[in-house]
Design an enzyme around this catalytic site. Structure first.
Site, PDB file in Angstrom:
ATOM      1  N   CYS A  38     -12.363  20.909 -31.200  1.00 15.46           N
ATOM      2  CA  CYS A  38     -11.711  20.585 -29.933  1.00 15.46           C
ATOM      3  C   CYS A  38     -11.387  21.867 -29.165  1.00 15.46           C
ATOM      4  O   CYS A  38     -10.609  22.694 -29.637  1.00 15.46           O
ATOM      5  CB  CYS A  38     -10.433  19.800 -30.191  1.00 15.46           C
ATOM      6  SG  CYS A  38      -9.423  19.557 -28.734  1.00 15.46           S
TER       7      CYS A  38
ATOM      8  N   GLU B 292      -0.513  17.754 -25.552  1.00 19.86           N
ATOM      9  CA  GLU B 292      -1.005  18.180 -24.245  1.00 19.86           C
ATOM     10  C   GLU B 292      -0.976  19.710 -24.202  1.00 19.86           C
ATOM     11  O   GLU B 292       0.085  20.342 -24.225  1.00 19.86           O
ATOM     12  CB  GLU B 292      -0.188  17.575 -23.109  1.00 19.86           C
ATOM     13  CG  GLU B 292      -0.595  18.027 -21.719  1.00 19.86           C
ATOM     14  CD  GLU B 292      -2.078  17.818 -21.420  1.00 19.86           C
ATOM     15  OE1 GLU B 292      -2.687  18.725 -20.828  1.00 19.86           O
ATOM     16  OE2 GLU B 292      -2.640  16.766 -21.800  1.00 19.86           O
TER      17      GLU B 292
END
Length: 144
Positions: free
Chosen positions: A20, A72
């Site tokens: 990621c 986030e």
């Protein structure tokens, strides 16, 4: 990599997916600031029970510091910069900070959004996104 036991855990734990780019960005922040942390790779299909207990809807990366659970990437980076101010992530002058934030915005909008399209698996959309990534810098890719 299995999660460390409760006694061996650092104050900071980053739960990350292996490939990621947003998780890698937080790893860069942690490295830049020299912050010791535990890194736990997570298979989104089978998250660790300790992570499910604090985050019923998984969104990686996740940073946990004691009772603080953050997700986030921008929020995590801002938290780390405020919690551990040295060295700062952004310059001290307003224009320098604005330019740094614009750079992050452009990376998110122009690169990561295209990467997300590639990873979604739609062959035609992925091909257009790859083409846009190969285009010259600054060239708009609104057709994707």
């Amino acid at each position: 990599m299995s999660p460390p036991g409760p006694r061996s855990r650092s104050a900071l734990t980053l739960y990350s997916h292996l490939d990621c780019p947003r998780s890698h960005a937080i790893r860069f922040v942690l490295a830049l600031k020299g912050l010791p942390h535990d890194l736990v790779y997570v298979d989104p299909a089978h998250p660790p029970s300790e992570l499910e207990a604090v985050m019923p809807r998984l969104a990686l990366p996740v940073l946990i510091e004691r009772d603080v659970v953050l997700y986030e990437p921008r929020i995590i980076a801002e938290y780390l910069d405020e919690r551990f101010p040295h060295p700062p992530l952004l310059p001290s002058d307003p224009l320098g900070r604005a330019r740094g934030r614009l750079t992050v915005f452009r990376i998110e909008q122009e690169w990561l959004s295209l990467l997300d399209q590639i990873r979604q698996g739609d062959t035609a959309g992925a091909a257009k996104a790859r083409e846009a990534l190969r285009a010259e810098p600054g060239k708009p890719h609104s057709s994707v």
